[in-house]
Design a protein around this motif. Structure first.
Motif, PDB file in Angstrom:
ATOM      1  N   TYR A   1       0.835  -1.209   0.000  1.00 32.53           N
ATOM      2  CA  TYR A   1       0.000   0.000   0.000  1.00 32.53           C
ATOM      3  C   TYR A   1       0.870   1.259   0.000  1.00 32.53           C
ATOM      4  O   TYR A   1       0.767   2.103  -0.889  1.00 32.53           O
ATOM      5  CB  TYR A   1      -0.891  -0.053   1.245  1.00 32.53           C
ATOM      6  N   PHE A   2       1.747   1.364   1.005  1.00 29.82           N
ATOM      7  CA  PHE A   2       2.534   2.591   1.109  1.00 29.82           C
ATOM      8  C   PHE A   2       3.544   2.714  -0.033  1.00 29.82           C
ATOM      9  O   PHE A   2       3.802   3.818  -0.519  1.00 29.82           O
ATOM     10  CB  PHE A   2       3.236   2.661   2.472  1.00 29.82           C
ATOM     11  N   GLU A   3       4.092   1.592  -0.469  1.00 35.57           N
ATOM     12  CA  GLU A   3       5.078   1.690  -1.558  1.00 35.57           C
ATOM     13  C   GLU A   3       4.416   2.122  -2.859  1.00 35.57           C
ATOM     14  O   GLU A   3       4.978   2.901  -3.624  1.00 35.57           O
ATOM     15  CB  GLU A   3       5.811   0.366  -1.735  1.00 35.57           C
ATOM     16  N   SER A   4       3.208   1.624  -3.108  1.00 29.07           N
ATOM     17  CA  SER A   4       2.563   2.028  -4.364  1.00 29.07           C
ATOM     18  C   SER A   4       2.121   3.490  -4.282  1.00 29.07           C
ATOM     19  O   SER A   4       2.219   4.227  -5.263  1.00 29.07           O
ATOM     20  CB  SER A   4       1.408   1.098  -4.727  1.00 29.07           C
ATOM     21  N   LEU A   5       1.686   3.933  -3.095  1.00 26.47           N
ATOM     22  CA  LEU A   5       1.341   5.353  -2.954  1.00 26.47           C
ATOM     23  C   LEU A   5       2.583   6.226  -3.137  1.00 26.47           C
ATOM     24  O   LEU A   5       2.540   7.247  -3.833  1.00 26.47           O
ATOM     25  CB  LEU A   5       0.736   5.618  -1.566  1.00 26.47           C
ATOM     26  N   LEU A   6       3.682   5.783  -2.517  1.00 32.98           N
ATOM     27  CA  LEU A   6       4.925   6.549  -2.616  1.00 32.98           C
ATOM     28  C   LEU A   6       5.319   6.723  -4.087  1.00 32.98           C
ATOM     29  O   LEU A   6       5.657   7.828  -4.531  1.00 32.98           O
ATOM     30  CB  LEU A   6       6.029   5.807  -1.849  1.00 32.98           C
ATOM     31  N   ALA A   7       5.240   5.636  -4.847  1.00 36.57           N
ATOM     32  CA  ALA A   7       5.624   5.703  -6.268  1.00 36.57           C
ATOM     33  C   ALA A   7       4.733   6.706  -7.012  1.00 36.57           C
ATOM     34  O   ALA A   7       5.222   7.495  -7.832  1.00 36.57           O
ATOM     35  CB  ALA A   7       5.512   4.318  -6.895  1.00 36.57           C
ATOM     36  N   GLU A   8       3.445   6.699  -6.702  1.00 32.72           N
ATOM     37  CA  GLU A   8       2.539   7.600  -7.437  1.00 32.72           C
ATOM     38  C   GLU A   8       2.707   9.061  -7.016  1.00 32.72           C
ATOM     39  O   GLU A   8       2.621   9.961  -7.847  1.00 32.72           O
ATOM     40  CB  GLU A   8       1.076   7.163  -7.269  1.00 32.72           C
ATOM     41  N   TYR A   9       2.945   9.302  -5.712  1.00 31.45           N
ATOM     42  CA  TYR A   9       3.161  10.695  -5.284  1.00 31.45           C
ATOM     43  C   TYR A   9       4.486  11.216  -5.840  1.00 31.45           C
ATOM     44  O   TYR A   9       4.607  12.386  -6.196  1.00 31.45           O
ATOM     45  CB  TYR A   9       3.142  10.810  -3.755  1.00 31.45           C
ATOM     46  N   ARG A  10       5.485  10.322  -5.921  1.00 30.48           N
ATOM     47  CA  ARG A  10       6.774  10.739  -6.499  1.00 30.48           C
ATOM     48  C   ARG A  10       6.602  11.040  -7.985  1.00 30.48           C
ATOM     49  O   ARG A  10       7.196  11.971  -8.511  1.00 30.48           O
ATOM     50  CB  ARG A  10       7.814   9.623  -6.306  1.00 30.48           C
ATOM     51  N   GLU A  11       5.776  10.253  -8.645  1.00 33.93           N
ATOM     52  CA  GLU A  11       5.509  10.452 -10.084  1.00 33.93           C
ATOM     53  C   GLU A  11       5.001  11.878 -10.345  1.00 33.93           C
ATOM     54  O   GLU A  11       5.340  12.489 -11.346  1.00 33.93           O
ATOM     55  CB  GLU A  11       4.461   9.409 -10.520  1.00 33.93           C
ATOM     56  N   VAL A  12       4.195  12.404  -9.410  1.00 34.52           N
ATOM     57  CA  VAL A  12       3.685  13.772  -9.605  1.00 34.52           C
ATOM     58  C   VAL A  12       4.514  14.791  -8.808  1.00 34.52           C
ATOM     59  O   VAL A  12       4.077  15.914  -8.565  1.00 34.52           O
ATOM     60  CB  VAL A  12       2.179  13.879  -9.252  1.00 34.52           C
ATOM     61  N   GLU A  13       5.698  14.338  -8.388  1.00 29.59           N
ATOM     62  CA  GLU A  13       6.702  15.209  -7.776  1.00 29.59           C
ATOM     63  C   GLU A  13       6.251  15.885  -6.492  1.00 29.59           C
ATOM     64  O   GLU A  13       6.520  17.062  -6.263  1.00 29.59           O
ATOM     65  CB  GLU A  13       7.194  16.240  -8.804  1.00 29.59           C
ATOM     66  N   TRP A  14       5.557  15.143  -5.668  1.00 37.55           N
ATOM     67  CA  TRP A  14       5.202  15.681  -4.353  1.00 37.55           C
ATOM     68  C   TRP A  14       6.441  15.730  -3.472  1.00 37.55           C
ATOM     69  O   TRP A  14       7.287  14.828  -3.516  1.00 37.55           O
ATOM     70  CB  TRP A  14       4.168  14.779  -3.685  1.00 37.55           C
ATOM     71  N   HIS A  15       6.506  16.750  -2.632  1.00 34.41           N
ATOM     72  CA  HIS A  15       7.594  16.883  -1.677  1.00 34.41           C
ATOM     73  C   HIS A  15       7.420  15.834  -0.567  1.00 34.41           C
ATOM     74  O   HIS A  15       6.292  15.494  -0.192  1.00 34.41           O
ATOM     75  CB  HIS A  15       7.565  18.301  -1.084  1.00 34.41           C
ATOM     76  N   ASP A  16       8.561  15.334  -0.037  1.00 34.03           N
ATOM     77  CA  ASP A  16       8.499  14.294   1.004  1.00 34.03           C
ATOM     78  C   ASP A  16       7.633  14.703   2.200  1.00 34.03           C
ATOM     79  O   ASP A  16       6.939  13.869   2.786  1.00 34.03           O
ATOM     80  CB  ASP A  16       9.916  13.964   1.513  1.00 34.03           C
ATOM     81  N   ASN A  17       7.699  15.993   2.564  1.00 30.34           N
ATOM     82  CA  ASN A  17       6.911  16.422   3.735  1.00 30.34           C
ATOM     83  C   ASN A  17       5.413  16.291   3.487  1.00 30.34           C
ATOM     84  O   ASN A  17       4.649  15.956   4.393  1.00 30.34           O
ATOM     85  CB  ASN A  17       7.221  17.883   4.094  1.00 30.34           C
ATOM     86  N   LEU A  18       5.025  16.568   2.259  1.00 31.43           N
ATOM     87  CA  LEU A  18       3.602  16.450   1.911  1.00 31.43           C
ATOM     88  C   LEU A  18       3.189  14.972   1.905  1.00 31.43           C
ATOM     89  O   LEU A  18       2.107  14.603   2.399  1.00 31.43           O
ATOM     90  CB  LEU A  18       3.366  17.093   0.536  1.00 31.43           C
ATOM     91  N   ILE A  19       4.083  14.132   1.392  1.00 26.68           N
ATOM     92  CA  ILE A  19       3.792  12.689   1.371  1.00 26.68           C
ATOM     93  C   ILE A  19       3.667  12.176   2.808  1.00 26.68           C
ATOM     94  O   ILE A  19       2.735  11.435   3.149  1.00 26.68           O
ATOM     95  CB  ILE A  19       4.896  11.905   0.610  1.00 26.68           C
ATOM     96  N   LEU A  20       4.592  12.630   3.676  1.00 26.45           N
ATOM     97  CA  LEU A  20       4.554  12.191   5.081  1.00 26.45           C
ATOM     98  C   LEU A  20       3.229  12.601   5.734  1.00 26.45           C
ATOM     99  O   LEU A  20       2.594  11.812   6.443  1.00 26.45           O
ATOM    100  CB  LEU A  20       5.738  12.800   5.849  1.00 26.45           C
ATOM    101  N   LYS A  21       2.797  13.833   5.452  1.00 27.84           N
ATOM    102  CA  LYS A  21       1.537  14.326   6.028  1.00 27.84           C
ATOM    103  C   LYS A  21       0.371  13.430   5.592  1.00 27.84           C
ATOM    104  O   LYS A  21      -0.476  13.034   6.391  1.00 27.84           O
ATOM    105  CB  LYS A  21       1.320  15.766   5.544  1.00 27.84           C
ATOM    106  N   ARG A  22       0.353  13.118   4.300  1.00 30.16           N
ATOM    107  CA  ARG A  22      -0.698  12.234   3.780  1.00 30.16           C
ATOM    108  C   ARG A  22      -0.638  10.860   4.450  1.00 30.16           C
ATOM    109  O   ARG A  22      -1.638  10.306   4.880  1.00 30.16           O
ATOM    110  CB  ARG A  22      -0.520  12.033   2.275  1.00 30.16           C
ATOM    111  N   PHE A  23       0.577  10.298   4.510  1.00 29.91           N
ATOM    112  CA  PHE A  23       0.740   8.958   5.083  1.00 29.91           C
ATOM    113  C   PHE A  23       0.238   8.934   6.527  1.00 29.91           C
ATOM    114  O   PHE A  23      -0.407   7.988   6.962  1.00 29.91           O
ATOM    115  CB  PHE A  23       2.209   8.523   5.028  1.00 29.91           C
ATOM    116  N   LYS A  24       0.539   9.998   7.271  1.00 29.29           N
ATOM    117  CA  LYS A  24       0.068  10.035   8.665  1.00 29.29           C
ATOM    118  C   LYS A  24      -1.458  10.075   8.704  1.00 29.29           C
ATOM    119  O   LYS A  24      -2.089   9.428   9.533  1.00 29.29           O
ATOM    120  CB  LYS A  24       0.649  11.252   9.389  1.00 29.29           C
ATOM    121  N   SER A  25      -2.042  10.843   7.778  1.00 25.59           N
ATOM    122  CA  SER A  25      -3.508  10.936   7.803  1.00 25.59           C
ATOM    123  C   SER A  25      -4.148   9.593   7.431  1.00 25.59           C
ATOM    124  O   SER A  25      -5.273   9.305   7.825  1.00 25.59           O
ATOM    125  CB  SER A  25      -4.008  12.065   6.901  1.00 25.59           C
TER     126      SER A  25
END
Ligand SMILES: Cc1cc2nc3c(=O)[nH]c(=O)nc-3n(C[C@H](O)[C@H](O)[C@H](O)COP(=O)(O)O)c2cc1C
Length: 315
Positions: free
Chosen positions: A254-278
């Motif tokens: 789950y988290f790895e596939s989300l990470l790949a997709e957020y990276r694909e659209v160039e999200w900043h790590d902090n934004l990804i972390l915020k999403r993951f926590k939510s």
């Protein structure tokens, strides 16, 4: 779901958990003033999804509108883009949305609701559905709402079995889903407090609904559609050990596939972390010491730390 099912999220789920039949965008608020453009609509739906015939079939577009909003403009663009499925939100309980006469409020104003439904139906030739609650303040005009919706040419209804005033209190009352199934002749999709495979089986048996829609449980167990298929294969039984085994296996997916997709659209790590926590609120519930595990994830100070916890958890 608002703040969750954007394009990267839906693509990650399409790729990792193909057992789900259908995904919905979160609702697009139809603007009252200002320009409505094709770009805006495509961004909400997701251009990569739009350009993939297979993904498109599994993705529905939800709008939330009000009597004064520019519904025609949005629907005309959806029609010209040949979006297959348009869903109208009549369930949103937000005070702000309701004070502008949108979301669940429309269930209490049938004149305004009929105008909006007729307007959409006369312009949109694809599959047109609504997502509703039992009523606004109470259940008084529940069956009239259902009939009005059916008579307007809506092709299926998803019912969250609570009134707007109930917000998320108590437990959704599936008796309304049964009542709706018996009141209208279009497919009724049951929704509300379906958490595990047994619940899916029970709601089908109790209400005879056509299908089910899952909200919070799809966040808690994003692989629940697969679990349900396993459950059917096993003759209606799945034990807790298996559920925990699957959770351990799929949390990482789950988290790895989300990470790949957020990276694909160039999200900043902090934004990804915020999403993951939510997303982490109920994800660890099958673990014995779930509160301390959840705490570790929620206290992570970097995306790297969050992922370290994930890999350590798998063991
Ligand atoms: C965070 C969150 C966001 C939601 N966003 C939407 C939305 O955009 N459109 C919608 O129709 N329902 C939305 N809902 C409501 C759910 O679709 C669903 O009707 C509700 O949560 C009850 O079902 P559940 O018990 O399966 O969660 C949202 C719910 C949550 C918790």
């Amino acid at each position: 779901m608002e703040g969750i099912t954007d394009e990267p999220y839906r693509i990650a789920m399409l790729k990792s958990f193909p057992e789900w039949d259908q995904f919905f965008t979160d609702f697009l608020r139809v603007p009252t003033v200002g320009k409505v453009t094709e770009k805006m609509i495509l961004e909400h739906y997701g251009e990569r999804i739009y350009n993939s015939p297979d993904w498109r079939k599994k993705n529905s577009f939800q709008i939330l509108t009000t009597p004064r909003a520019q519904t025609e403009l949005v629907v005309d663009i959806l029609e010209s883009l040949k979006i297959d499925h348009l869903d109208l939100n009549l369930g949103c309980p937000s005070k702000k949305v309701n004070s502008h006469y949108g979301g669940a409020y429309l269930l209490s104003n049938h004149e305004a609701l009929k105008k909006i439904l007729d307007n959409i139906r006369s312009r949109f030739t694809g599959h047109f559905t609504v997502k509703m609650r039992v009523g606004y303040r109470d259940d008084k005009n529940f069956s009239e709402s259902l009939k009005l919706i059916e008579d307007a040419g809506v092709e299926a209804v998803t019912l969250h079995a609570r009134t707007r005033d109930q917000l998320y209190k108590g437990v959704a009352d599936w008796k309304y889903i049964k009542e709706a199934v018996e009141t209208i002749n279009i497919p009724l999709i049951g929704n509300g407090d379906i958490w595990v495979a047994d619940d899916i089986e029970n709601i089908f048996n109790e209400t005879k609904c056509h299908s089910v829609m899952l909200g919070r449980s799809a966040l808690k167990t994003p692989w629940l559609a697969k679990i349900y298929k396993d459950y059917l294969f096993e003759g209606g039984y799945i034990d807790d050990t298996y559920l925990l085994y699957e959770r351990k296996k799929y949390l990482e997916v789950y988290f790895e596939s989300l990470l790949a997709e957020y990276r694909e659209v160039e999200w900043h790590d902090n934004l990804i972390l915020k999403r993951f926590k939510s997303f982490s609120r109920n994800l660890f519930d099958d673990y014995e010491d779930f509160e301390s595990i959840r705490g570790l994830f929620l206290r992570s100070e970097s995306l790297g730390e969050f992922l370290d916890h994930l890999y350590r958890l798998k063991g």
